[in-house]
Motif scaffolding. Structure first.
Motif, mmCIF file in Angstrom:
data_model
loop_
_atom_site.group_PDB
_atom_site.id
_atom_site.type_symbol
_atom_site.label_atom_id
_atom_site.label_comp_id
_atom_site.label_asym_id
_atom_site.label_seq_id
_atom_site.Cartn_x
_atom_site.Cartn_y
_atom_site.Cartn_z
ATOM 1 N N ASP A 67 62.059 40.055 17.734
ATOM 2 C CA ASP A 67 61.803 41.408 17.752
ATOM 3 C C ASP A 67 59.983 41.983 17.983
ATOM 4 N N PHE A 68 60.101 41.340 16.495
ATOM 5 C CA PHE A 68 58.427 41.389 16.447
ATOM 6 C C PHE A 68 57.607 41.073 17.839
ATOM 7 N N LYS A 69 58.000 39.736 18.324
ATOM 8 C CA LYS A 69 56.941 38.138 18.511
ATOM 9 C C LYS A 69 57.040 39.736 20.085
ATOM 10 N N ASP A 70 58.124 40.242 20.497
ATOM 11 C CA ASP A 70 58.737 40.920 22.101
ATOM 12 C C ASP A 70 57.707 42.037 21.217
ATOM 13 N N THR A 71 57.870 42.929 20.597
ATOM 14 C CA THR A 71 56.363 43.619 20.566
ATOM 15 C C THR A 71 54.989 43.267 20.991
ATOM 16 N N TYR A 72 55.180 42.417 20.109
ATOM 17 C CA TYR A 72 53.592 42.584 20.032
ATOM 18 C C TYR A 72 53.270 42.185 21.620
#
Length: 294
Positions: A67-72
């Motif tokens: 999720d963090f990667k997608d948000t970034y």
């Protein structure tokens, strides 16, 4: 041997019967479990919780990282889109301003006051890095009819004059770079009582042009009175706005007065200019005089 074989079969049969009985006993409807069943269920549940806890933890961490990667990625993409959008806004704004300047310059060249002059449209391509308020470079030169000392104006008023033309470009000295040796004949129009003077340089401290008054009027000069070119200096056409009076001060001897003038043209934002060939008017006047003589 046969006895041992029969004994094993008997034991196996008894064990199978007991297993079936236990299965049937465990499957029947009961309100309470036996101690053995409770121990087995508790043991199995504890083992499942011990195994599932780290598995769930690893699964959650992996999911959060994803999720963090997608948000970034989404955030970076949005920033890029926002930067592109801002760039487009600035570009559109610049195009609007340039279009407005071109339109104003076109209206000026087609006006009655400019019909007797040859007007050359030009674009500012650079400023002098060490004296960026005093010199600019335009994209027209000798090949386009540009000559030294030609007047350079905008729709708002005077900007300066051509200083050094080359084949395809020219350096323009702005009014803010004028000194006492680069004078402009100016006047304040009044009915039958004009005030005549000379623009004699630029005061960098007050950021105003210096207008030395030669012929004074019976009336006092007021703030915001417009000073225009008189056309008597041999370079600038007549009636071009120079600036507005901000303050009038006497010289140290009290013999003459000097007006501090705010330039009509914006010297900070110059993109489109008009180079004026005043010689065209002279030729036109000579032709008209010859026709009258005939």
């Amino acid at each position: 041997m046969s006895f041992l074989r029969k004994k094993r079969l008997f034991i196996l049969l008894i064990g199978f019967i007991l297993l079936v009985a236990l299965i049937g006993f465990s499957l029947r409807d009961r309100e309470e479990l036996t101690i053995v069943e409770e121990i087995v269920d508790d043991t199995v549940g504890l083992a499942q919780s011990i195994i599932h806890a780290p598995v769930n933890l690893v699964t959650d961490i992996t999911g959060n990282i994803g999720d963090f990667k997608d948000t970034y990625k989404e955030n970076r993409l949005l920033k890029e889109k926002l930067a592109e959008y801002k760039g487009l806004i600035y570009e559109v704004q610049e195009l609007k301003e340039e279009n407005e300047e071109l339109r104003n310059n076109l209206e000026l060249t087609e006006s009655d006051s400019m019909r007797n002059y040859k007007s050359i449209q030009a674009t500012v391509i650079s400023r002098s890095p060490e004296r960026w308020l005093e010199q600019i470079t335009i994209n027209k030169g000798k090949n386009d009819g540009i000559k030294k000392n030609m007047a350079v104006i905008t729709a708002e008023g005077m900007v300066g004059k051509v200083m050094t033309p080359s084949k395809n470009s020219a350096t323009v000295q702005l009014l803010t770079g004028f000194d006492q040796f680069n004078r402009i004949s100016g006047k304040i129009n009044r009915k039958g009582d004009n005030i005549v003077g000379m623009i004699e340089g630029y005061d960098k401290e007050s950021k105003h042009l210096i207008f030395r008054i030669i012929e004074e009027s019976k009336k006092d000069i007021k703030k915001d009175e417009l000073i225009v070119s008189s056309g008597m200096g041999g370079v600038f056409p007549a009636e071009l706005p120079i600036g507005k009076v901000q303050e009038v001060v006497p010289d140290k001897y009290g013999l003459t007065k000097t007006a501090l003038v705010k330039p009509s043209a914006d010297m900070y934002e110059i993109n489109q200019v008009i180079v004026v060939d005043r010689a065209v008017q002279t030729d036109a006047n000579q032709e008209s005089e010859e026709e009258e003589g005939e």
